[in-house]
Design a protein around this motif. Structure first.
Motif, PDB file in Angstrom:
ATOM      1  N   SER A  42       0.826  -1.207   0.000  1.00 59.39           N
ATOM      2  CA  SER A  42       0.000   0.000   0.000  1.00 59.39           C
ATOM      3  C   SER A  42       0.862   1.260   0.000  1.00 59.39           C
ATOM      4  N   LYS A  43       1.992   1.229   0.709  1.00 59.96           N
ATOM      5  CA  LYS A  43       2.879   2.391   0.736  1.00 59.96           C
ATOM      6  C   LYS A  43       3.641   2.542  -0.587  1.00 59.96           C
ATOM      7  N   LEU A  44       4.034   1.423  -1.192  1.00 62.89           N
ATOM      8  CA  LEU A  44       4.710   1.488  -2.486  1.00 62.89           C
ATOM      9  C   LEU A  44       3.782   2.045  -3.549  1.00 62.89           C
ATOM     10  N   ALA A  45       2.519   1.628  -3.526  1.00 60.45           N
ATOM     11  CA  ALA A  45       1.556   2.157  -4.495  1.00 60.45           C
ATOM     12  C   ALA A  45       1.422   3.670  -4.348  1.00 60.45           C
ATOM     13  N   ALA A  46       1.441   4.139  -3.095  1.00 59.39           N
ATOM     14  CA  ALA A  46       1.365   5.576  -2.853  1.00 59.39           C
ATOM     15  C   ALA A  46       2.591   6.287  -3.422  1.00 59.39           C
ATOM     16  N   THR A  47       3.764   5.699  -3.215  1.00 62.68           N
ATOM     17  CA  THR A  47       4.989   6.291  -3.758  1.00 62.68           C
ATOM     18  C   THR A  47       4.917   6.388  -5.278  1.00 62.68           C
ATOM     19  N   GLU A  48       4.446   5.326  -5.921  1.00 59.63           N
ATOM     20  CA  GLU A  48       4.350   5.344  -7.385  1.00 59.63           C
ATOM     21  C   GLU A  48       3.374   6.412  -7.860  1.00 59.63           C
ATOM     22  N   LEU A  49       2.291   6.612  -7.110  1.00 60.32           N
ATOM     23  CA  LEU A  49       1.341   7.667  -7.463  1.00 60.32           C
ATOM     24  C   LEU A  49       2.001   9.038  -7.397  1.00 60.32           C
ATOM     25  N   VAL A  50       2.786   9.258  -6.358  1.00 62.52           N
ATOM     26  CA  VAL A  50       3.468  10.545  -6.198  1.00 62.52           C
ATOM     27  C   VAL A  50       4.492  10.754  -7.309  1.00 62.52           C
ATOM     28  N   LEU A  51       5.303   9.717  -7.564  1.00 59.97           N
ATOM     29  CA  LEU A  51       6.355   9.845  -8.576  1.00 59.97           C
ATOM     30  C   LEU A  51       5.781  10.043  -9.975  1.00 59.97           C
ATOM     31  N   GLY A  52       4.601   9.495 -10.219  1.00 61.17           N
ATOM     32  CA  GLY A  52       3.985   9.622 -11.542  1.00 61.17           C
ATOM     33  C   GLY A  52       3.026  10.787 -11.670  1.00 61.17           C
ATOM     34  N   SER A  53       2.948  11.625 -10.643  1.00 62.16           N
ATOM     35  CA  SER A  53       1.952  12.694 -10.628  1.00 62.16           C
ATOM     36  C   SER A  53       2.361  13.920 -11.436  1.00 62.16           C
ATOM     37  N   GLY A  54       3.655  14.059 -11.709  1.00 57.04           N
ATOM     38  CA  GLY A  54       4.124  15.261 -12.376  1.00 57.04           C
ATOM     39  C   GLY A  54       4.285  16.444 -11.442  1.00 57.04           C
ATOM     40  N   LEU A  55       4.077  16.247 -10.156  1.00 58.72           N
ATOM     41  CA  LEU A  55       4.204  17.321  -9.171  1.00 58.72           C
ATOM     42  C   LEU A  55       5.659  17.514  -8.757  1.00 58.72           C
ATOM     43  N   ASP A  56       5.944  18.657  -8.165  1.00 59.17           N
ATOM     44  CA  ASP A  56       7.226  18.876  -7.498  1.00 59.17           C
ATOM     45  C   ASP A  56       7.141  18.098  -6.184  1.00 59.17           C
ATOM     46  N   ALA A  57       7.731  16.914  -6.149  1.00 58.26           N
ATOM     47  CA  ALA A  57       7.490  16.029  -5.013  1.00 58.26           C
ATOM     48  C   ALA A  57       8.724  15.214  -4.658  1.00 58.26           C
TER      49      ALA A  57
END
Length: 334
Positions: free
Chosen positions: A134-149
């Protein structure tokens, strides 16, 4: 700098809030489910649209997400650790605030690793349980969001506020009961696991540094050294002044004396145990094992060079200080 902190009333969030409030340049707004939050909002059930409207009103420069769940079934973990982060990312994409996102990940995203190895950020994640997934999925969402993150993969936090139901919390409670009842020995199990432990106050410093930096991607936050739980138990006994013998039921033969501890030094940093420990007092049946749901097997150690190079961060608080704080809280219950 306007900072929106999500999950300010959680274990890590409380210390992040304290760190940010100590910075006179930070204007902090806390968002969470508790009554003590500036704004009450449940990421797991709230809509991205509602969060977007709030972001546009507050217009933060940085959003820090410390919210999440460490225990529960797969559905609950997914809702609080993955769906919630999807809500944050979507709200930030819709908002005109242009805020930087600092997401708190975890070492469990990597899963089991080879004993003796250090896990760097480019390792292929293979989480061993639903929490890490569940935490890895969240990381992938952040990395693929295009945001400054940036995602801070925190390994095993410990120190003041360590939950009483965690392995280290249970160990401290077992020692407290043994001292209170005058037991001359403490029987322990599950002491073979080795984890990379880091104090929550050092984690808060890393979050603060990440908020001010331009670093993106994944950055490990740990001590850079794996420590065996049996060493933590011995140090805790010394800190507590427990004079009895520690008997490890599933380790090498013979008692582990409280005087045998981990040597002190700059690289001995605070600890949080992600494996089982349980005290069996006189008259009780065999110890019960309480596994921590990290799915990381017997060994985990972070490569923390990226945090040093990109954030200028190093852990400062050693093992004995962290365990001393855990013991202080347990002793207050005597």
């Amino acid at each position: 700098m306007r900072v929106l902190l999500i999950g300010a009333n959680g274990y890590l969030g409380r210390f992040v809030a304290d760190r940010l409030l100590a910075d006179p340049a930070v204007q902090l707004t806390a968002l969470g489910r508790g009554d003590d939050a500036d704004v009450r909002f449940d990421l797991a059930s709230g809509s991205p649209g509602a969060l977007t409207r709030f972001l546009d009103a507050v217009h933060p420069g940085v959003v820090i997400n410390c919210a999440g769940a460490t225990r529960g079934g797969a559905r609950e973990l997914t809702r609080h650790n993955t769906v919630a982060v999807a809500t944050v990312c979507e709200a930030l994409r819709r908002s005109g605030c242009g805020a930087r996102l600092v997401q708190i990940g975890c070492g469990a995203e990597y899963g089991p690793s080879q004993p003796g190895s250090s896990t760097a950020e480019d390792a292929v994640p293979r989480p061993g349980g639903p929490y890490g997934v569940s935490k890895l999925a969240a990381t992938e969402l952040v990395l693929g969001s295009g945001l400054d993150a940036v995602v801070l993969r925190v390994f095993s936090p410990a120190g003041p506020g360590t939950p009483a139901g965690s392995p280290l919390g249970r160990l401290a409670e077992a020692m407290r009961r043994a001292m209170q009842s005058g037991d001359g020995e403490l029987k322990l199990t599950g002491l073979g696991a080795q984890r990379d432990f880091v104090d929550v106050r050092d984690v808060a410093r890393a979050v603060h540094a990440a908020s001010l930096s331009a670093a993106q991607g994944v950055i490990n936050i740990g001590s850079g050294r794996a420590v065996r739980l049996r060493d933590a138990a011995a140090v805790l006994a010394r800190v507590a002044g427990y004079g009895g013998a520690l008997h490890e039921l599933d380790g090498p033969p013979g008692p582990l004396r409280p005087s045998i501890g981990h040597p002190r030094g700059d690289s001995d940093h605070a600890m949080h145990v992600t494996h089982a420990v349980h005290a069996a007092h006189a008259g009780q049946s065999a110890p019960v094992v309480y596994p921590y749901p990290d799915g990381c097997g017997s060994w985990q150690q972070a490569d923390v060079r990226t945090a040093r190079d990109r954030l200028g961060w190093r852990p400062r608080i050693n093992l004995e200080e962290s365990l001393g704080d855990i013991w202080m809280e347990a002793a207050c219950r005597i």
